[in-house]
Write an enzyme that holds these catalytic residues in place. Structure first.
Site, mmCIF file in Angstrom:
data_model
loop_
_atom_site.group_PDB
_atom_site.id
_atom_site.type_symbol
_atom_site.label_atom_id
_atom_site.label_comp_id
_atom_site.label_asym_id
_atom_site.label_seq_id
_atom_site.Cartn_x
_atom_site.Cartn_y
_atom_site.Cartn_z
ATOM 1 N N GLU A 1 0.681 3.105 11.850
ATOM 2 C CA GLU A 1 -0.670 3.558 11.557
ATOM 3 C C GLU A 1 -1.601 2.619 12.294
ATOM 4 O O GLU A 1 -1.489 1.402 12.146
ATOM 5 C CB GLU A 1 -0.926 3.501 10.045
ATOM 6 C CG GLU A 1 -2.168 4.256 9.610
ATOM 7 C CD GLU A 1 -3.463 3.601 10.073
ATOM 8 O OE1 GLU A 1 -4.406 4.344 10.369
ATOM 9 O OE2 GLU A 1 -3.524 2.358 10.155
ATOM 10 N N CYS B 1 -7.221 3.848 5.274
ATOM 11 C CA CYS B 1 -5.937 4.302 5.778
ATOM 12 C C CYS B 1 -5.544 5.652 5.212
ATOM 13 O O CYS B 1 -5.613 5.876 4.020
ATOM 14 C CB CYS B 1 -4.855 3.283 5.436
ATOM 15 S SG CYS B 1 -3.241 3.820 6.002
ATOM 16 N N CYS C 1 -1.095 5.200 3.882
ATOM 17 C CA CYS C 1 -0.939 4.734 2.498
ATOM 18 C C CYS C 1 -2.164 5.255 1.766
ATOM 19 O O CYS C 1 -2.959 4.507 1.215
ATOM 20 C CB CYS C 1 -0.855 3.223 2.432
ATOM 21 S SG CYS C 1 -1.971 2.375 3.562
ATOM 22 N N ARG D 1 3.146 -1.272 1.867
ATOM 23 C CA ARG D 1 3.320 -2.326 2.862
ATOM 24 C C ARG D 1 3.126 -3.728 2.284
ATOM 25 O O ARG D 1 3.231 -4.697 3.010
ATOM 26 C CB ARG D 1 2.384 -2.097 4.023
ATOM 27 C CG ARG D 1 2.844 -0.941 4.889
ATOM 28 C CD ARG D 1 1.736 -0.320 5.689
ATOM 29 N NE ARG D 1 2.205 0.893 6.320
ATOM 30 C CZ ARG D 1 2.320 2.067 5.694
ATOM 31 N NH1 ARG D 1 2.000 2.181 4.420
ATOM 32 N NH2 ARG D 1 2.778 3.117 6.331
ATOM 33 N N SER E 1 -1.270 -5.473 5.785
ATOM 34 C CA SER E 1 -1.088 -5.718 7.211
ATOM 35 C C SER E 1 -2.001 -6.813 7.723
ATOM 36 O O SER E 1 -1.809 -7.298 8.835
ATOM 37 C CB SER E 1 -1.257 -4.426 8.008
ATOM 38 O OG SER E 1 -0.244 -3.509 7.606
ATOM 39 N N CYS F 1 0.276 -1.120 9.452
ATOM 40 C CA CYS F 1 -0.784 -0.223 9.038
ATOM 41 C C CYS F 1 -2.065 -0.905 9.456
ATOM 42 O O CYS F 1 -2.650 -1.683 8.727
ATOM 43 C CB CYS F 1 -0.724 -0.047 7.532
ATOM 44 S SG CYS F 1 -1.623 1.392 6.983
#
Lengths: 220, 574, 365, 421, 145
Positions: free
Chosen positions: B14, B61, B64, B484, B507, B552
């Site tokens: 992503e 995002c 997710c 994540r 991330s 992500c």
């Protein structure tokens, strides 16, 4: 402002803020302008009180006297119909109530939309009849100036645009809603500086009339 | 001067990620991770209604797709000290659980698998042998030779058409692809099955949240009312649909995802020896059995593990300004107190200051700021977050089902527990927690049903909904364990509006650049751990390790103040 | 590259053992997906039979990947059908196998081989504030879009960010984000808005291009009329409650449970044009209003700045009670001055009063 | 040398604008309903007689001097100024065609008291020299001679002698310390001296201590009619001085309508202090005497009678019930006109109109309304309680050749009075 | 046993008032008009139900109301399709599903026979060829004829 969504956001945002500010500032100025002129004191021994008759007149003038009604039924009926239509649509349409709730912090129950819709039609018909009356009745025609027609337009447009928006007769809806809001903003901006002020000052006027009569022992 | 390898874009993730690696021969010496896209969501959030924040934050995002919504409403609820009804808590758990499983499966098959699976090689597979392989792994019904033959025919048609589409230019035939053709064909079939499967399981979000991606959330509870006598609420029909989804999830995880992970992993055991990196792991904890204010009831426990030491779990407090700080020494941001300082999110700043090379450029100047991602630290230490951190935390805390499951998997692969600290360990942890979650979902569902059965249908707490009930100033932190990893949102509310909003997302922890002391982020550290490239023109190895984190990046990048824009403008006109 | 190997859709389907009846069914489903009238099915069948898979290059800029995720939820056609049968998805960050140089090479190859014929799909806004705000392979989003769009047959802006600037453009637009249409002015651009868009709307536009080689009829925002022609409100199953004046006053009250209108809870359905109310989400499972939350208005330009999500549509965007109180304060100030002037005028008139006597009644002119 | 100038008039207008006036003008929506209440419009159909229209000069002054928008318009040259021409033109509207009957004030839906404003507008007309010449003459007579009709005390004195001689009644004059001091209108002295005799008869029967005042007998106030508070004050002051000299407890307003307004309502304001005595209308007094049983009547007339309410007494003075009670004392066949009490129609000659020679034709024209109202009742006798109304109606009926006897209510009561002696 | 089976809920029948969001009635009028057109002019009408704003339960109510008539058919082509005549002759319900059982299209056809049921000319031509081929080419194992 090249599309309807921008237009709607502008009318719901900046334009509305400006309009409501002008409306409120103007309204307060106008009321102060009136009240600051004062009332001469009256020394004659009163025959009655001022308060109750004043309040009573505020209420009773809402109904026409029989004589006038007989002679000018159109003026009375058209006036009534459009005022009632206007007030129902303004005050009892749920989306409007939500706006009032946001502004004042409280709301009230509304009416189902078909009833409000009918009221809006009444309002439109009433206003058209009132205009026709103004254009044909010799007295009103003589009295009327540009401001009277301006005020008519200012009153008619929100009703018309609201009706068209509700019935999706203008597309897209953001444009319809924006036009409706714009018409209301025009109304708000010009309200304090035109005869539309009667909405508020009529209470003062009726009060003064009723109170002054009440002193003399007559109910006006 | 050493060779510099650049991978940009990193695909099958992503967002926008760029990896630059300085090579020592064919071994990676230094790796640099750069987030290359910034939007400004935190700046955009300022001045808005805190109840609206979730919708903005959620758009951090779309993969997710609910975690930021959840973190956001929890932050507002924390700030307002706002409890939610039990049903709402259970529904949120179900939605989070579904998100995990959906996300992990999609990551495995659609983002990560092509690092291990050679699609072109599948054309050489024998459908019958493939069927035998599949049947040896699980009882999944779609395993007949005819089924695999159809898949192969479809694939062959596709390749013959000359238009390879998303499969074009893959590193097909790379020496590092080690699966036999039959395993590849089976994986391709499951790639396609998973696509169909995921469409069904997201319906759980649709039922409760109206749509997916980006289901709707609500501060104070959930928007979907429960009324067994209404067609337009959560009713028996809706509940049975939810049960179907849960069943479908469990079946797929048990019969496809878990066996496939094991099967593929068994061909790549060398990948259990590299790609570890930091050795520090952090979890905020999530999935409450009662309320977010009761961490003891979390399915995923909170804590910090340092230097692989599973015997000691450190406490973590997201409100503590001494614990969590974000640094921008190598990020394109300015801090009022200077680039060396670290800020807790309550007082966090996001002033854009792009000082990178003017596009188009070939290389980043990695001695200078080189990423839109900040460097978050826990007590000055870089942390890895994510499935591996969670599984290790569960393991460290003695969670029996985890120990059993991990034990069984490691035993089947004939690997020691240490093997988890690796690229494939990360991928395996993702599979393991999917299994744990899928089983837990049934429990939450049963709780929900019995709660409804007991007459409690409340889904929304009216108490603090009206802004007039709020204090003039308050602040709160909302956290969740996103697929994540640890995700936190911090909000400061003043005059009923958002005064400051900061998110530190998984991330950011993992993909962040070096900090002022040169301490690398998790990606960077992992790439620097025993990576040699068979072919520097086809850096498949880098993709494997990076993908094992499931990047992500839109999440990871924070955003700006107008003041930052001005700085940037100066930069541009230079 | 463009050679005999590229087959028509009809060929491809027949190769896969699909009968004419199956093809008819396929056309019926496609017509339904494209929101075409059922009477169009025969024409559609004739066109589809000859259709070729167009090359599609999907560019991702300031986005959240929600649009791609949405595409993967497409059930009619499915993403796998789309990829195998309908289009050649030659570049797509989230889905493609290749990374880095190999990925960029795939894009360049597709552009070269299909010069003038490929479709560019864009998700995400383009930041103009600074080229460094979003780069891919060292190139700014603007550079990539301009380069890729140059040889495209058309551009499809997927999602509200690409279509209208979306979230990045929300006030105060920190990165100077703009929409695709702000940049691509010399090509047809179709806006498939929504945050994310309904997948069938994305595939519907692709199918239209695939089938007819043209773009569907668009509304004033460049959106396909077939999907964005009517508002959510007009197609909402809760509309009868709006008309009857039955509203949910809060979440989880009687009205909420009975499925009454969500207008008071901030539903933006009346101003929002999209197909959610009929197509619904995730294979017709539900849609926001059906699940108890008002419409956010996500397919409209600038919906992020269109007032709070929980404020009724009739409530202005600004802080109305603050405006009124400030205006009242200002009004009182100005009014006090105006009143003072009036008072002064009147006092002055009284002072100037000259007693009237019978001697000066008559005017001598 | 006259000081009547436009500027002086404008200043007077400015002085007259008060909060009620501003509220009234702000509220008017030009609905025209006041026209339907005004007999000058209903009987002529000429819209210029619409009551609110008569106030245009005052409205302009209000708008241009007391509103922000008006001031702005003036600044931009968009405002229509008040000029001598305008005022000259408006003289007819503010005097000839307005009796200040106040009927319009009663129907206005927003509550505008138009007659209140006409009274105020006339101040500006006077100050600018635009009042009617005939009324100016009456005012000059009132101030210089003591009566608008030029009646001096000599005339009253001879009437008194005449009455005393004919009836044997005693008419007290200048008796200090008497309780009641009746005022008279010159018309009663000249045209209807029966009124004085009736008073004497009733007061004797009721045993009331009363006196006429030789220098304060005239009740009419041309200052009110012409619209000059300065002149009105001078005239009111005479009565106050007389009453204070004689130390009476009550001053009795005669039947005359505007006299009642001037002495009862405007008087204290004009002299700037409350009266040390009470002012009571003769009908109110008679009603009191009736109620307390101090006077009784007999031989009720079966003749069909109707009563004309003088506007100033009824609609504007609140004396509505008293005359009806008194009518019941004298008649067993009393009928109301269709519009009566506060809804009555003016005779057409009030507010000074009867004094304006130029207005005579118009006055006769609009009298039609009253004539029809009277005829509708089928009454053979019309009773009223205002000498001015009585004269105007008599002239009007004559103009239309209607034979109908008129009588003052006080006289009628005296006629049926049961006298002990 | 599924936990959902333990839900102590009685789903009210489709006649339950909650199921009616008043969206089916106008549709039934439309069907009546279409039937009239079919009767008088022989013109068939297809209504795409995915374009109708149904509330939860509305679709079920409509389908229950239309009921099942004499004919029903199942089609296996790129997934399953179910076609049945309602108890109102001439009103057909056509539901197309994909190979993974996802609904592709859901339509009402007001016609004598839905076109999808008829054999397609191309298929007929193809089968004629195939049959001829089969008749002309001698079978290796001689099983046929």
């Amino acid at each position: 402002m090249n599309d309807s969504m921008d237009f709607l956001l502008w009318t719901r945002g900046t334009a509305f803020d400006v309009a409501i500010a002008i409306f409120i500032i103007g309204l307060i100025i106008r009321l102060f302008e009136i009240v600051s002129l004062g009332r001469e004191r009256t020394l004659a021994e009163p025959k009655g009180s001022e308060f109750l008759p004043g309040v009573k007149t505020i209420l009773t003038r809402t109904l026409p006297d029989g004589g006038t009604f007989k002679r000018q039924p159109l003026t009375v009926i058209a006036g009534y119909v459009f005022h009632v239509g206007l007030l129902i649509t303004l005050l009892l349409f749920i989306p409007h109530i939500e706006l009032f709730r946001e502004t004042f912090g409280f709301g009230w129950p509304g009416l189902p939309n078909p009833i409000v819709d009918a009221a809006a039609v009444l309002g439109v018909v009433g206003l058209l009849a009132a205009l026709w009356n103004r254009l044909t009745n010799p007295v009103m025609k003589m009295l009327s100036g540009g401001e009277d027609y301006l005020v008519w337009v200012l009153t008619f447009l929100p009703l018309l645009t609201g009706y068209l928006a509700y019935h999706r007769m203008i597309n897209p809806y953001p444009l319809a809603m924006g036009l409706h809001l714009l018409s209301i903003e025009l109304l708000l901006i010009l309200f304090p500086f035109t005869k539309l002020m009667h909405t508020f000052t009529l209470f003062l006027a009726r009060w003064y009339n009723g109170a002054m009569s009440g002193r003399r022992g007559v109910q006006s | 001067m050493s060779e510099r390898i650049v991978i940009d874009p990193i695909t099958r993730i992503e967002g926008h990620l760029r990896i630059e690696a300085r090579m020592d021969g064919n071994r990676i010496g230094q790796a640099y991770s750069s987030g290359t896209m910034v939007r400004g969501i935190e700046t955009i959030l300022k001045g808005r209604d805190p109840r609206d924040a979730w919708a903005y934050a959620q758009r951090i995002c779309g993969v997710c797709t609910l975690v930021h919504g959840i973190a956001s409403i929890r932050a507002v609820e924390d700030a307002l000290d706002y409890e939610i009804p039990k049903n709402a808590q259970l529904i949120r758990n179900l939605m989070i659980g579904a998100q995990y499983i959906h996300d992990h499966v999609m990551h495995f098959y659609h983002l990560h698998a092509l690092d291990w699976v050679d699609v072109v090689s599948a054309l050489n597979a024998d459908p019958k042998a493939t069927s035998e392989l599949a049947e040896s792994l699980s009882g999944w019904p779609q395993s007949s030779p005819g089924y695999f033959s159809d898949t192969k025919k479809k694939l062959a048609n596709f390749v013959e058409s000359g238009q390879l589409g998303i499969f074009s230019n893959g590193y097909w035939g790379h020496v590092q692809y080690k699966l036999p053709p039959e395993a590849n064909l089976m994986a391709v079939a499951h790639y396609l099955e998973a696509l169909a499967w995921q469409r069904d399981v997201v319906k759980l979000h649709t039922i409760f949240g109206g749509k997916n991606p980006h289901p709707n959330f609500l501060v104070g509870g959930v928007a979907c009312p429960i009324d067994l006598n209404s067609d337009s609420a959560i009713n028996a029909k809706r509940l049975s649909q939810v049960q179907e989804v849960i069943t479908k999830m469990r079946q797929f995880v048990d019969q496809v995802y878990l066996p496939d992970t094991l099967a593929i992993a068994s061909f790549y055991k060398d990948w259990f020896k590299r790609g570890e990196g930091l050795g520090n792991f952090l979890c905020y904890g999530d999935l409450p059995s009662t309320s977010m204010s009761d961490p003891s009831g979390f399915l995923f426990p909170a804590g910090v593990i340092l230097d692989r030491d599973l015997s000691r779990v450190h406490e973590i407090d997201v409100h503590d300004k001494a614990q969590i700080q974000e640094y921008v020494a190598h990020s394109w941001y300015a801090y009022d107190a200077g680039k060396e300082s670290g800020l807790h999110p309550y007082v966090g700043e996001t002033n854009l200051e792009y000082t990178g090379p003017e596009p188009p450029f070939e290389h980043l100047v990695v001695e200078d700021p080189y990423s839109w991602i900040k460097s978050p630290r826990w007590r000055e230490k870089a942390m890895e977050v994510g499935p591996l951190a969670r599984v290790l935390m569960l393991y460290a805390k003695g969670h029996e089902p985890t120990r059993e499951l991990a034990g069984a998997v490691l035993k089947q692969l004939e690997l020691p527990i240490d093997a988890l600290f690796s690229t494939l360990g990360r991928t395996a942890a993702r599979t393991l927690e999917s299994k744990l979650l899928a089983d837990s979902m049934q429990g939450w569902y049963d709780d929900l049903v019995s709660n409804i059965k007991g007459g409690d249908t409340r889904t929304f707490n009216e108490r603090s909904w009206e802004p007039s009930t709020w204090p003039n100033r308050c602040q709160g932190a909302g956290f969740t364990e996103a697929p994540r990893g640890a995700l936190g949102h911090w909000i400061v509310i003043e005059d009923k509006k958002i005064a400051n909003y900061q998110a530190i997302v998984p991330s950011t922890w993992n993909a962040g650049p070096r900090d002022a002391s040169g301490q690398p982020g998790a990606y960077e550290a992992a790439l620097q751990d025993e990576h040699t490239l068979a072919d520097t023109a086809q850096p498949l190895e880098i993709l494997r390790t990076i993908h094992s984190f499931d990047p992500c990046i839109a999440c990871a990048v924070h955003l700006s103040d107008e003041a930052g824009d001005e700085l940037v403008t100066i930069q541009v006109t230079q | 590259m463009v050679d005999k190997k590229i087959k028509t859709l009809g060929d491809a389907l027949r190769r896969n053992g699909v009968s004419r009846r199956g093809f008819l069914k396929f056309c019926t489903a496609t017509a339904s997906m494209m929101a075409l009238p059922p009477a169009m099915v025969p024409a559609l069948a004739a066109s589809l039979d000859k259709a070729r898979r167009p090359s599609v290059i999907w560019l991702s800029f300031q986005e959240c990947t929600g649009c791609t995720e949405s595409l993967t939820r497409s059930h009619s056609p499915t993403l796998e059908n789309l990829i195998f049968d309908h289009i050649s998805l030659d570049y797509h960050h989230t889905l493609q196998a290749a990374s880095g140089h190999a990925a960029e090479a795939a894009r360049e190859e597709a552009m070269r081989a299909n010069e003038g014929n490929y479709l560019v799909v864009v998700d995400g806004a383009i930041p103009l504030g600074n080229p460094g705000y979003s780069t891919i392979a060292g190139f700014s989003n603007l550079q990539i879009l301009e380069e890729t769009a140059a040889g495209a047959a058309a551009v499809i802006a997927v999602g509200s960010c690409a279509a209208f600037g979306g979230l990045p453009k929300a006030d105060p637009n920190p990165t100077g984000a703009v929409s695709v249409r702000d940049i691509v002015t010399d090509k047809p651009v179709v806006n498939v808005s929504g945050c994310p868009p309904i997948p069938v709307v994305i595939t519907g536009v692709l199918a239209h291009f695939l089938t007819f080689g043209t773009l569907p009829e668009l509304d004033e925002y460049g959106r396909p009329k077939a999907f964005f022609g009517t508002s959510i409100h007009d197609r909402c199953y809760r509309r009868p409650f709006y008309d009857k004046g039955l509203f949910a006053n809060t979440f989880d009250d009687e009205g909420a449970r009975k499925g009454w209108c969500l207008y008071k809870l901030g539903c933006k359905g009346p101003m929002t044009y999209n197909a959610c109310a009929t197509v619904k989400w995730n294979e017709g499972t539900s849609w926001p209003v059906e699940s108890g939350h008002g419409c956010l208005g996500c397919s409209q330009p600038d919906f992020w700045d269109a007032g709070g999500f929980y404020n009724a549509l009739s409530i202005p965007v600004g802080d109305i009670s603050r405006t009124t109180s400030y205006a009242a304060a200002a009004g009182l100030g100005v009014a006090a001055v105006a009143a003072g002037i009036n008072h002064k005028t009147k006092v002055a008139a009284r002072k100037r009063h000259d007693r009237v006597t019978i001697d000066d009644l008559e005017k001598i002119s | 040398m006259t000081k009547a100038t436009l500027e002086r008039g404008l200043n007077a207008f400015r002085e007259q604008v008060d909060a009620p006036v501003a509220a009234f003008f702000s509220s008017c929506v030009n609905c025209g309903m006041c026209a339907e209440a005004c007999l000058f419009y209903t009987e002529t159909g000429d819209p210029k007689y619409t009551p609110i229209h008569k106030l245009e000069p005052l409205r302009r002054v209000w708008e241009q001097d007391y509103t922000l928008v008006g001031k702005l318009k003036k600044l931009l040259g968009l405002a229509r100024p008040v000029t001598d021409e305008l005022l000259r033109e408006w003289q007819e509207l503010l005097y000839d065609s307005c009796t200040m009957c106040g009927r319009c004030s009663l129907v206005c839906p927003v509550g505008n008291d138009i007659s209140y404003m006409v009274r105020k507008a006339r101040e500006g007309m006077v100050a600018s020299g635009n009042s009617p010449v005939d009324v100016q003459g009456a005012a000059q007579r009132a101030v210089t001679i003591g009566s608008p009709m030029g009646v001096r005390f000599k005339a009253l004195s001879s009437q008194i002698k005449h009455i005393e001689a004919n009836s044997g009644l005693k008419i007290p004059l200048d008796v200090a310390g008497a309780d009641y001091m009746p005022l008279l209108s010159s018309m009663e002295i000249i045209n209807f001296p029966e009124y004085i005799e009736s008073l004497a008869r009733i007061f004797r029967q009721a045993g009331i201590s009363w006196t006429l005042c030789s220098d304060a007998f005239e009740a009419t106030n041309t200052g009110i009619q012409i619209g000059s508070s300065d002149i009105a004050r001078e005239l009111v002051q005479r009565i106050v001085d007389g009453a204070e000299r004689l130390k009476v407890k009550f001053v009795i307003s005669p039947e005359c309508g505007h006299a009642y307004t001037s002495i009862r309502w405007e008087g204290p304001d004009l002299i700037g202090r409350p009266f040390p005595f009470k002012v009571i209308h003769i009908l109110e007094l008679l009603d009191e005497l009736r109620a307390s049983g101090r006077i009784k009547t007999a031989n009720l007339s079966s003749e069909r009678m109707t009563f004309h309410d003088p506007c100033s007494i009824a609609r504007k003075g609140g004396v509505i019930d008293s005359p009806r009670k008194l009518m019941e004392m004298v008649s067993s066949n009393f009928v109301e006109m269709q519009d009566h009490g506060k809804w009555n129609w003016c005779c057409g000659g009030g507010g000074g109109v009867s004094a304006i020679g130029d207005a005579e034709a118009l006055r006769f024209k609009v009298f039609k309304r009253k004539k029809e109202q009277i005829e509708q009742t089928g009454a053979s006798k019309l009773v009223t309680a205002c000498a001015n109304c009585r004269l105007v109606i008599e002239e009007g009926l004559e103009e239309y050749n209607v034979e109908l006897p008129l009588e003052g209510l006080t006289e009628l009561v005296a006629h049926h009075l049961v006298e002990d002696a | 046993m599924d936990a959902r089976d333990t839900i102590p809920i009685l789903i009210e029948t489709s006649a339950a008032t909650d199921g009616c969001f008043q969206n089916t009635r106008p549709l039934l009028h439309e069907i009546a008009h279409a039937l009239r057109r079919l009767q008088l002019e022989g013109v068939a009408t297809t209504l795409d139900l995915s374009a109708i704003p149904f509330g939860p339960g509305d679709e079920r109510q409509l389908i229950d109301f239309l009921g099942k008539g004499e004919v029903s058919a199942k089609l296996e082509a790129m997934g399953e399709s179910l076609i049945w005549e309602s108890r109102y002759a001439g009103v057909w319900i056509v539901e197309h599903r994909s190979t993974s059982s996802e609904r592709l299209a859901f339509q009402l056809e007001i016609t004598k026979l839905p076109a999808i049921l008829a054999s397609q000319p191309e298929d007929i031509a193809e089968s004629l060829l195939m049959l001829r081929e089969a008749l002309e080419s001698p079978q290796a194992d001689g099983t046929l004829v």
